[in-house]
Design a protein around this motif. Structure first.
Motif, PDB file in Angstrom:
ATOM      1  N   LYS A   1      64.614  20.171  -3.728  1.00  0.00           N
ATOM      2  CA  LYS A   1      63.813  21.145  -3.001  1.00  0.00           C
ATOM      3  C   LYS A   1      62.685  20.416  -2.284  1.00  0.00           C
ATOM      4  O   LYS A   1      62.053  19.518  -2.837  1.00  0.00           O
ATOM      5  CB  LYS A   1      63.223  22.177  -3.962  1.00  0.00           C
ATOM      6  CG  LYS A   1      62.477  23.263  -3.219  1.00  0.00           C
ATOM      7  CD  LYS A   1      62.314  24.514  -4.057  1.00  0.00           C
ATOM      8  CE  LYS A   1      61.719  25.617  -3.214  1.00  0.00           C
ATOM      9  NZ  LYS A   1      61.281  26.744  -4.021  1.00  0.00           N
ATOM     10  N   ASP A   2      62.451  20.803  -1.060  1.00  0.00           N
ATOM     11  CA  ASP A   2      61.338  20.243  -0.299  1.00  0.00           C
ATOM     12  C   ASP A   2      60.917  21.293   0.720  1.00  0.00           C
ATOM     13  O   ASP A   2      61.548  21.440   1.768  1.00  0.00           O
ATOM     14  CB  ASP A   2      61.787  18.942   0.398  1.00  0.00           C
ATOM     15  CG  ASP A   2      60.643  18.322   1.200  1.00  0.00           C
ATOM     16  OD1 ASP A   2      59.573  18.958   1.310  1.00  0.00           O
ATOM     17  OD2 ASP A   2      60.831  17.193   1.709  1.00  0.00           O
ATOM     18  N   ILE A   3      59.870  22.024   0.397  1.00  0.00           N
ATOM     19  CA  ILE A   3      59.511  23.147   1.288  1.00  0.00           C
ATOM     20  C   ILE A   3      58.916  22.644   2.605  1.00  0.00           C
ATOM     21  O   ILE A   3      58.778  23.426   3.539  1.00  0.00           O
ATOM     22  CB  ILE A   3      58.557  24.174   0.632  1.00  0.00           C
ATOM     23  CG1 ILE A   3      57.233  23.536   0.222  1.00  0.00           C
ATOM     24  CG2 ILE A   3      59.204  24.862  -0.530  1.00  0.00           C
ATOM     25  CD1 ILE A   3      56.170  24.582  -0.055  1.00  0.00           C
ATOM     26  N   THR A   4      58.607  21.355   2.674  1.00  0.00           N
ATOM     27  CA  THR A   4      58.129  20.855   3.962  1.00  0.00           C
ATOM     28  C   THR A   4      59.310  20.640   4.912  1.00  0.00           C
ATOM     29  O   THR A   4      59.135  20.451   6.102  1.00  0.00           O
ATOM     30  CB  THR A   4      57.343  19.528   3.810  1.00  0.00           C
ATOM     31  OG1 THR A   4      58.238  18.525   3.302  1.00  0.00           O
ATOM     32  CG2 THR A   4      56.163  19.680   2.870  1.00  0.00           C
ATOM     33  N   LYS A   5      60.529  20.652   4.366  1.00  0.00           N
ATOM     34  CA  LYS A   5      61.729  20.455   5.199  1.00  0.00           C
ATOM     35  C   LYS A   5      62.549  21.734   5.328  1.00  0.00           C
ATOM     36  O   LYS A   5      62.990  22.081   6.400  1.00  0.00           O
ATOM     37  CB  LYS A   5      62.625  19.378   4.563  1.00  0.00           C
ATOM     38  CG  LYS A   5      62.087  17.973   4.674  1.00  0.00           C
ATOM     39  CD  LYS A   5      63.105  17.057   5.356  1.00  0.00           C
ATOM     40  CE  LYS A   5      62.547  15.678   5.623  1.00  0.00           C
ATOM     41  NZ  LYS A   5      62.557  14.848   4.394  1.00  0.00           N
ATOM     42  N   ASP A   6      62.736  22.437   4.163  1.00  0.00           N
ATOM     43  CA  ASP A   6      63.662  23.583   4.149  1.00  0.00           C
ATOM     44  C   ASP A   6      63.153  24.715   5.046  1.00  0.00           C
ATOM     45  O   ASP A   6      61.995  25.023   5.034  1.00  0.00           O
ATOM     46  CB  ASP A   6      63.849  24.115   2.718  1.00  0.00           C
ATOM     47  CG  ASP A   6      64.177  22.994   1.750  1.00  0.00           C
ATOM     48  OD1 ASP A   6      64.684  21.968   2.215  1.00  0.00           O
ATOM     49  OD2 ASP A   6      63.917  23.148   0.537  1.00  0.00           O
TER      50      ASP A   6
END
Ligand SMILES: Cc1ncc(C[n+]2csc(CCOP(=O)(O)OP(=O)(O)O)c2C)c(N)n1
Ligand code: SF4
Ligand SMILES: [Mg+2]
Lengths: 247, 356
Positions: free
Chosen positions: A242-247
Motif C-alpha cells: 500500500k502506498d497512498i502517495t501512489k494509489d
C-alpha cells in the motif's frame, strides 16, 4: 580526504550485543543513518520492543521509551497524540508485533496513527531462545515446534503486513529484506519513504523487514542469509502493499 | 471561577471535570459499566479544551497510551471498572517502575469474574497490594461524596507528579451515579518538581531513556530500595482519614467509600438510642491511616469493620491495631448495598454481646 564511511551520529559508541550475522544490527544502522540524514534527532521518539531489540536505547542516541511486550503501538499512540509534531516510531519483532501485540498494532494502523513501525520478522522468538513465532513457517523447527510447524496443530504463518495493508488508516505498507546488499539499500529506501510519509502526516506506516536469526535458526551467518532469500522470501513475498502517495 | 458556587453534579462528571481543571489533557479508556459516563464526559470536554480523548481498543491499550502520554510530559488518565482494571495491571507495574505520573479510576463493580455492575469493594486487595507484578505500591484514594471525588481527583494529579507515581481513585457504582451539590473550586497552587525526565525529542539536550529493564541485579535492588524510600515518604505524608463521633466512642466502625456513608447513617441511628459509637473512614487506602486506627485502641473496646466484600480492609485494620482491641467484621459482597438500618442492627447486636 573525503570521508566515505562513518558511524551515524545518532548511534552511540556502544558495540551491538546482537549475535554475529543478526539482522537487527543492519536495521539499527539504517534507521540511525536516516535519522541523521533527515535531521530527525531533535524530534524523534523511539519505542523499542520486548525482544532482542529491547536494548535499542543503548545504541540509538535519541529519546527512547521502553514498552511492555507487544504494547509498542499503544505507547507510540500516547506519545503522538500528546505531541503531534514529534516523530514517533516503534521497532518490533514478530512476536511483539504479530502475537501478543496484534490488537495494538492493527488498531493503531486502523486509526491511522501517524507513527511508523519497523517490524523485524525473523520467524522466531529470538530473545527467549528460539520458540515458535506467529511468523514461523510451515515445517520450520523451533524449540516449541520441534517437529516443524504443522498447520493442523500450530496453525499457519501470519502475514500481518498484508492484513494491515487492507486497513484504511494505513498509508504505506511494505515488506523488504536484508538478504543482500542491494536489498539492504532497498530497505533503507523503504524506511525513508515511511518516515517521509509520517512527516507529511498521512497515516500509519509499516516496514516489515525479513531478517536472519542465525543463532536460533542454528545456522552460520552465511547459511542464514541464504535461507532468508530462498525460504523466507518465498513465504513472505517482498513488495509494496500500500502506498497512498501512489494509489 | 472567581466565586465558588454550588452546582449539582454526578459523581462520574465530577471526576471528569476535576481532571480537566487539574490540567489533564489526555484521556484514554475502554467502555465498561458502571463508569461509561467518565469517557462520555471526557469525549466532550477534551474536545472543548483542545485535549486528547481516545477510546482505546482495550484496557491494555488504554493504559499503555496513558504511559506514552505521561512519558511525553502531559497529564494523563484512564478509568475503568474491575475486569478492565485487571487488564491494566501490567501497565500499572510499568508506570510504577518507570516512575511515570498517571491517574487511574476504578469504579469497582461486583465480582469476581464478570460479576455484575452493582457497587462493590471487592477490589481492595488488588488496589492496595499492587495488583500488578513486582515490589511496588501506589497511592489509593477512596472518596465518599461527589465533592470529595472532585477534590481528590484534582489532588491525585498533583500527587502523581509530586511522587512520579500512578495514583488510583477507588470508587464504586454508587459513588459514580450519585448526584450531589458541590463547589468546583480552582486547583490549589502546588510546588511541583520540573519534569526533567520526559521524552519530547532530544533537541538541544542529551537523549533520554525511560526504562525499567535493569539486568544487573544489584542495580535492580537499588532501584527497588529507591522506590521503597519514596513509598516510605508517602506513608509519612499521604494518609488521610475522617473521624466521626469517635471522642467518647466505645465502639468504632471502620468503613470507606460507599460503605462509610451507610455506616455513618447507622452511627447516627444508634447514637439516637444512646450507644456511644463512632466511625473512622480511611480516605487513603494505601498508605493506610495506621496511626488514626491505632489511636482508637486507646479509647474504644471494639472495632467493627464494614466492607462491601467478604473482608479485605480488615487485614489492614488488624495490622494497625496489633490485636489491642477486638475486631469484628460485617460484609455484604457481590454488589449488595446494605441499608443503614441493617448496619445499625449489627452494631446493636455487638453492643449487647460485648456488654458495652
Ligand atoms: C508479557 C510478556 N510475555 C512474555 C515475555 C517474554 N518475551 C520477551 S521477548 C519475547 C519474544 C520476542 O520475539 P520477537 O518479538 O519475535 O523478537 P526477536 O527477539 O525475535 O527480535 C517474549 C516471549 C515478556 N517480556 N512479557
Ligand atoms: S538471537 Fe537472533 S534475533 Fe536475537 S540477537 Fe541473536 S541472531 Fe539476532
Ligand atoms: Mg522474532
Amino acid at each position: 580526504m573525503k570521508k566515505v564511511f562513518t558511524r551515524p551520529e545518532c548511534l552511540k559508541r556502544t558495540p551491538f550485543h546482537y549475535c554475529p550475522g543478526c539482522g537487527h544490527s543492519i536495521i539499527h544502522r539504517l534507521v540511525a543513518e536516516l535519522i541523521d540524514e533527515m535531521g530527525l534527532r531533535g524530534k524523534a521518539i523511539c519505542v523499542p520492543p520486548a525482544g532482542c531489540a529491547v536494548l535499542a536505547y543503548n545504541y540509538f542516541d535519541i529519546d527512547v521509551c521502553e514498552s511492555a511486550h507487544g504494547r509498542g503501538c499503544a505507547i507510540a499512540t500516547g506519545f503522538k497524540r500528546a505531541l503531534p509534531d514529534r516523530f514517533v516510531f516503534t521497532y518490533q519483532g514478530d512476536g511483539d508485533m504479530a502475537a501478543i501485540g496484534t490488537a495494538e498494532t492493527i488498531h493503531a494502523a486502523n486509526r491511522g496513527e501517524v507513527i511508523t513501525s519497523i517490524f523485524v520478522n525473523n520467524a522466531v522468538y529470538g530473545m527467549t531462545g528460539g520458540q515458535m513465532a506467529p511468523t514461523t513457517m510451515l515445517g520450520q523447527k523451533t524449540t516449541t515446534s520441534p517437529f516443524g510447524r504443522r498447520s493442523k496443530v500450530e496453525g499457519f504463518p501470519l502475514r500481518i503486513t498484508n492484513l494491515i495493508a487492507q486497513l484504511d488508516g494505513a498509508a504505506y505498507v511494505t515488506r523488504t529484506s536484508v538478504a543482500t546488499p542491494a536489498k539492504v539499500m532497498a530497505t533503507k529506501k523503504a524506511i525513508k519513504k515511511a518516515f517521509e510519509i509520517q512527516l507529511q502526516g498521512l497515516g500509519y506506516t509499516l516496514v516489515e523487514i525479513l531478517s536472519p536469526c542465525p543463532t536460533n535458526w542454528k545456522m552460520t551467518p552465511v547459511e542464514s542469509f541464504k535461507y532468508l532469500e530462498e525460504r523466507m522470501e518465498k513465504e513472505y513475498p517482498l513488495g509494496v502493499f500500500k502506498d497512498i502517495t501512489k494509489d | 471561577m472567581d466565586k465558588p458556587e454550588k452546582t449539582m453534579m454526578k459523581g462520574t462528571d465530577a471526576i471528569g471535570e476535576a481532571a480537566i481543571q487539574a490540567g489533564c489533557r489526555c484521556y484514554f479508556g475502554y467502555p465498561i459499566t458502571p463508569q461509561n459516563e467518565i469517557p462520555e464526559y471526557m469525549s466532550r470536554r477534551m474536545d472543548e479544551v483542545g485535549g486528547v480523548f481516545l477510546q482505546g481498543e482495550s484496557e491494555i491499550a488504554s493504559i499503555n497510551m496513558v504511559l506514552g502520554a505521561a512519558a511525553a510530559g502531559v497529564r494523563a488518565m484512564t478509568s475503568s471498572s474491575s475486569p478492565g482494571i485487571s487488564l491494566k495491571q501490567e501497565g500499572l507495574s510499568f508506570l510504577a517502575s518507570l516512575e511515570l505520573p498517571a491517574v487511574i479510576v476504578n469504579i469497582n463493580r461486583g465480582g469476581p469474574g464478570l460479576g455484575n455492575i452493582a457497587p462493590s469493594q471487592g477490589d481492595y486487595y488488588q488496589a492496595t497490594r499492587g495488583g500488578g507484578h513486582g515490589d511496588y505500591r501506589m497511592p489509593v484514594y477512596a472518596p465518599a461524596s461527589v465533592q470529595e471525588l472532585y477534590d481528590i481527583t484534582m489532588k491525585s494529579f498533583d500527587i502523581a507528579d509530586l511522587y512520579r507515581t500512578p495514583v488510583m481513585i477507588l470508587g464504586d457504582g454508587m459513588m459514580g451515579q450519585i448526584v450531589e451539590p458541590i463547589v468546583m473550586h480552582a486547583r490549589p497552587e502546588v510546588d511541583l518538581p520540573p519534569k526533567d525526565y520526559i521524552l519530547d525529542g532530544a533537541e538541544g539536550r542529551p537523549s533520554r531513556i525511560v526504562k525499567s529493564l535493569i539486568l544487573d541485579v544489584r542495580l535492580m535492588e537499588e532501584h527497588n530500595w529507591k522506590l521503597k524510600r519514596k513509598y516510605d515518604l508517602m506513608r509519612n505524608e499521604l494518609p488521610m482519614h475522617e473521624e466521626f463521633m469517635t471522642e467518647d466512642a466505645k465502639m468504632v466502625v471502620v468503613a470507606y467509600g460507599t460503605a462509610a456513608r451507610i455506616a455513618k447513617g447507622a452511627v447516627n441511628r444508634v447514637r439516637s438510642n444512646g450507644l456511644k459509637v463512632g466511625l473512622i473512614r480511611p480516605i487513603t487506602l494505601w498508605p493506610f491511616p495506621d496511626e488514626a486506627i491505632a489511636g482508637i485502641t486507646k479509647r474504644a473496646k471494639v472495632i467493627l469493620v464494614f466492607e462491601m466484600s467478604t473482608g479485605q480492609m480488615i487485614d489492614d485494620v488488624r495490622l494497625a491495631t496489633q490485636g489491642k482491641v477486638e475486631c469484628e467484621f460485617y460484609g455484604r459482597p457481590g454488589g449488595v448495598v446494605a441499608a443503614p438500618q441493617e448496619i445499625a442492627r449489627i452494631i446493636e447486636r455487638h453492643w449487647l454481646q460485648k456488654e458495652l
